[in-house]
Design an enzyme around this catalytic site. Structure first.
Site, short mmCIF file in Angstrom:
data_model
loop_
_atom_site.label_atom_id
_atom_site.label_comp_id
_atom_site.label_asym_id
_atom_site.label_seq_id
_atom_site.Cartn_x
_atom_site.Cartn_y
_atom_site.Cartn_z
N GLY A 1 0.49 -0.03 -2.94
CA GLY A 1 0.27 -1.34 -2.34
C GLY A 1 -0.59 -1.23 -1.09
CB SER A 2 -0.45 -3.16 2.07
OG SER A 2 -0.42 -4.41 1.40
CB THR A 3 0.83 2.35 2.13
OG1 THR A 3 0.93 2.60 0.73
CG2 THR A 3 2.11 1.71 2.61
#
Lengths: 369, 626
Positions: B328-330
């Site tokens: 995801g956003s990581t």
């Protein structure tokens, strides 16, 4: 007979028994040497067991005492007692068959104070009986005399064989056959006897017990079953072979000290001896045995009469056949069989009866020509 | 005629004596011949074949007894013992000495539990063993059993209580997924092991450090030449080659941090990996729920094993090592760095977020997480607020091929090479990967969601932690590792393991990296940062990125599949490092079935940063081990 005559005869007999006798010193020394060796090896083979050493020493004490007594009894007296002695041995063998005891086979007779194997006594009784049989016959023996001799042999041999103890039976027969041989049996008959014996061996196989058959098979291929019956033979050969020329030293034999070798102080004592004293030790022992046999044969040849000749001669050969069978056994040349090494193995009956036999030989020597 | 009459016939004494002499001489000749043969036979055995029999006698007498080495200890970086060896007692029997095996086992089971399975194993072993070798009946007798057996011992010739060393993990659950455990050597292992080295060893590392460093921990076997008798009883020792104990391994794990990390996930399902960015040393490695590794040492019972398999959250599953998560956003910092490095963006390049994103000529709509959009954002803001549409566009501009190549350099899509076995590789999708996996072409829409770490992307915590550490460390990656130092015995000096770099520094222009790091700091400290609440009141600066994603289930577990179908819960992710200017710790963590990354994961990371940076300096041992 008048009393005085009897008394004087008894007196002279007693005198003869107590008077210094012409003992054969070289033979006595050789026997003493064997007894000393026996004590040394038993001490080692028993794992330095003082009790066993003392018991063996007491047996030799008894044996040499009997020897000293026997050598003072004139051969004529021995000859007269022979039929009684033989009969007594036969009775004992019957008794063993009826009520004896032993491991698997009935060989022992327990008289309360002493346990012994009557078959050992028969090794003396049978040759003496045959010597008695031949002593006043023309030699070489005639066919009927030969056949009668075979009957004297067959009776105890059969009784021992059904104990069952085939090995001793054969050895006892051998002691009788030696007399027949020494009596001058014609060579052609000897050959015929040999052929008959070989031809009947399948019959013997048939009547053998399973454990006896196993012993023979086991001898043919000991490595096939290395953990059970082959174990003894293999361990014995390892003990002998590892001894080398000079041996590992007294009480240094690992095969015996570490208990790999079964029956090490009795039937396999020669393996212990070989391991600890090496081939040189074995050669010395064998020469000692050869000397005993040769000296006894020499005494026999110089005996006064036929009875003395045949008794002493057959004792010498019987003694030797034990050495041979035992040596063959520990080196894996013959099936394992409970034959002690004469005068060395731990055990009473054999040592005592052998020394008694040499007492008779000494008596024959004392009354030589 | 002759018969009885011969008795009366006249004997010729002279002739008979001569006849006897001839026979006696013949017999004596034969006797000498036979003695020669006998001596020949003795000579054959004792001289010709002496070497053979001497060797066999020696074999009989001397036995080589293995002296198993003591297994090396496992300690944390401060010298706290994590795995040691404890004295235990086992019951052994020598089949040749017991009266009757079956009956003995019957009688033993009067006061020892021996079930049918064990019983069959003992009987089987008894058949296989060499003569007079002992067979273990029961391991790890408790004090009661030892005492009861001592009373009944006279009834059991050939059965003995034997002391031995057994592995023990004093921290129980805390290190089960790091250290793993040892277990009995099984048939497959036996086939591949060095039979000599393991001849006295019963256990071997099955998982974790115990498995990976088996060679170091095992040590080398020693031997005793002993003289035995025919029963195999040892009489004396002739010669002794002592065993060399296994090496004591100091892990890079910090006990306090590990405990804090584990406590932070108490009652949750998740995992944490903390790495020292300066050298790749793993400072904490936690997967929850966990299990007591001690259960496996003596052989776990069927019911205990079943219970562990069926327990909620699958405690046996090592999430830190084998768990694959949608990053995801990581993943955004790395995609952003790719844009800078490849010249597609500058830190100042602006993007206007409207809340929706459409690919040219397509109707499919991709959304920002914030309804109505974030407005005008630059790179720093795109990270601080986690602006999806910024990355949709960037991903399209990069294209899947360049994105795959650039992210691959940070280690995504392949195992990091940590010193544990069974590490998952994750998935960094590409055209080739999709062709091979699904036999389908790559669609541009898939590039768009790959830009925010979704779609086919699967990352492991180790990859995330390692890549994040590189961001905090000038772009240099180090291979993550758990072994910090080792020494043979406690009087030897510690030998530190050297840090292993992976590839060259990943950033061409330091200004690019600085921009990313500013963005990550803004996540924690910026006015719009998604995790600013987690950083509130900190005495130091930190940098990080949150993520909220769906877990990619690799299990066939029905109930879990069902839970995912319902779209029940999120996976809260967080990556970050601290202090922001010169980090000494980088963290990646996941909480399954948690809330959003900022609400569930970021506070956990904060507590660990605090634990690491604000802790009391550890005791004097630290100086030695550090």
């Amino acid at each position: 007979m008048k009393l005085e005559v009897r008394l004087s005869r008894l007196g002279s007999t007693l005198w003869r028994m107590l008077a210094p006798t012409r003992v054969d010193v070289p033979l006595l020394l050789a026997l003493g040497l064997l007894a000393a060796l026996s004590l040394a090896v038993v001490w080692s083979a028993s794992g330095q067991d003082t009790d066993m050493l003392m018991r063996q020493a007491m047996r030799f004490g008894l044996g040499f005492t009997l020897l000293a007594i026997a050598m003072r009894i004139p051969p004529g007296a021995w000859r007269r007692w022979t039929p009684w002695f033989y009969s007594a041995c036969m009775l004992l063998l019957v008794a063993v068959a009826a009520l004896g005891e032993g491991k698997g086979a009935q060989r022992w007779l327990d008289l309360g104070f002493v346990r012994f194997q009557p078959s050992e006594l028969m090794k003396l009784g049978l040759p003496m009986m045959l010597a008695w049989h031949f002593h006043d016959r023309v030699l070489p023996p005639s066919l009927p005399a030969f056949l009668v001799a075979l009957a004297w042999i067959a009776a105890p041999a059969a009784l021992i064989a059904i104990q069952p103890d085939l090995g001793t039976s054969i050895l006892v027969s051998a002691s009788g056959l030696f007399v027949v041989f020494l009596a001058g049996l014609r060579w052609s008959w000897i050959v015929a006897l040999g052929v008959t014996g070989l031809a009947s061996s399948p019959l013997v196989w048939h009547f053998m017990h399973d454990y006896q058959k196993q012993r023979v098979l086991n001898f043919l291929d000991p490595e096939a079953d290395p953990l059970k019956s082959g174990w003894q033979t293999i361990q014995s050969k390892i003990a002998v072979g590892s001894g080398g020329l000079e041996g590992k030293g007294w009480s240094q034999g690992t095969q015996s000290q570490l208990e790999f070798l079964p029956e090490r102080h009795t039937d396999f004592v020669l393996a212990v001896y070989s391991e600890e004293f090496g081939w040189i030790g074995v050669a010395v022992l064998m020469l000692l045995y050869a000397f005993v046999v040769g000296r006894t044969l020499w005494i026999a040849a110089n005996a006064r009469d036929t009875f003395g000749r045949l008794v002493a001669g057959s004792f010498a050969l019987t003694f030797f056949i034990y050495v041979l069978v035992n040596s063959a056994m520990v080196t894996g040349m013959m099936p394992v069989k409970g034959v002690p090494l004469p005068l060395i193995s731990y055990g009473g009956t054999s040592a005592v009866s052998l020394l008694l036999a040499f007492g008779i030989v000494m008596a024959i020597h004392a009354h030589r020509r | 005629m002759i018969g009885v009459g011969s008795r009366r016939a006249i004997k010729d004494a002279q002739a008979e004596a001569l006849l006897f002499q001839r026979r006696a001489l013949t017999a004596f000749g034969l006797v000498l011949l036979v003695i020669a043969v006998v001596l020949g036979r003795f000579g054959e055995l004792m001289i010709l074949r002496h070497d053979h029999y001497a060797a066999r006698s020696e074999q009989n007498r001397v036995k080589l007894q293995p002296l198993p080495p003591t297994r090396g200890l496992i300690l944390d970086r401060n010298g706290r013992i994590l795995a040691d060896n404890r004295l235990a007692y086992r019951l052994e029997l020598v089949p040749e000495r017991v009266v009757e095996l079956e009956r003995t086992l019957d009688e033993l089971s009067e006061f020892l539990a021996i079930d049918e399975e064990e019983r069959a194993r003992i009987i089987e072993l008894a058949k296989l063993r060499r003569r007079f070798q002992s067979v273990p009946v029961k391991l790890r007798l408790d004090e009661d059993e030892v005492a009861r057996f001592a009373l009944e011992r006279y009834r059991f010739p050939g059965v003995d209580v034997v002391p031995y060393l057994t592995r023990h993990y004093p921290e129980g659950e805390l290190y089960a997924h790091v250290i793993g455990y040892v277990g009995r050597i099984d048939a497959r292992e036996l086939a591949r092991l060095d039979a000599e080295q393991y001849s006295g060893t019963t256990h071997i590392g099955k998982t974790g450090i115990e498995r990976h460093y088996e060679d170091l921990l095992h040590g080398s076997i020693g031997y005793e030449q002993v003289e035995t008798n025919a029963e195999g009883r040892v009489l004396r020792v002739l010669e002794r080659t002592p065993p060399r104990a296994g090496e004591n391994l100091y892990l890079s794990i910090d006990g306090e941090l590990q405990r804090a990390a584990s406590a932070a996930l108490e009652g949750k399902v998740g995992a944490i990996v903390a790495i020292d960015p300066r050298n790749g040393e793993v400072l904490a490695f936690v997967s929850r729920p966990s299990f007591d590794a001690n259960l496996f040492v003596g052989g776990i019972s069927r019911s205990n094993y079943q219970a562990l398999l069926e327990a909620p959250g699958r405690p046996l599953f090592n999430r830190a090592l084998q768990g694959g998560y949608e990053p995801g956003s990581t993943l955004k910092p790395f995609v952003a760095l790719a844009g800078l490095e490849l010249g597609l963006r500058t830190p100042q390049t602006a993007y206007y977020s409207t809340g929706v994103f459409q690919m040219p000529g397509q109707t499919l709509v991709f959304r920002d997480w914030k309804r109505g959009g974030h407005g005008r954002v630059d790179l720093e803001e795109s990270l601080a607020q986690s602006v999806n549409s910024y990355y949709y566009q960037l991903a399209l501009d990069l294209g899947i091929d360049r994105m795959h190549a650039y992210l691959g350099r940070f280690g995504f899509g392949s195992p990091t090479g940590i010193d544990l076995d069974g590490e998952a590789a994750g998935v960094l999708p590409s055209r080739e990967w999709k062709r091979a996996r699904f036999d389908q072409p790559w669609y541009p829409g898939e590039t768009v969601i790959a830009g925010i770490g979704q779609g086919y992307n699967v990352a492991t915590l180790l990859q995330l932690a390692s890549a994040t550490a590189a961001l905090g460390q000038g772009g240099q990656r180090y291979r993550p590792r758990l072994l910090h130092a080792r020494r043979g015995s406690f009087d030897e000096p510690l030998r530190s393991e050297a840090a292993v770099t992976v590839g060259e520094a990943l950033v061409a222009d330091p200004a690019h990296l600085a921009a990313i790091r500013r963005g990550l700091e803004a996540v924690m400290h910026g006015p719009t940062g998604t995790a600013r609440s987690a950083a509130a009141g900190a005495s130091y600066r930190m940098a990080g990125k949150t993520g909220t994603a769906q877990r990619v289930s690799r299990s066939r577990d029905e109930s879990q599949q069902a839970a995912l179908r319902e779209g029940q819960r999120n996976q809260a992710l967080y990556v970050g490092y601290a202090p922001a200017e010169a980090p000494t710790i980088a963290i990646a963590l996941v909480i399954e079935q948690g809330d959003s990354g900022s609400q569930a994961a970021a506070p956990v990371a904060r507590s660990l940063f605090d634990a690491w940076l604000l802790r009391e300096p550890p005791a004097e041992l630290a100086g030695a081990a550090r």
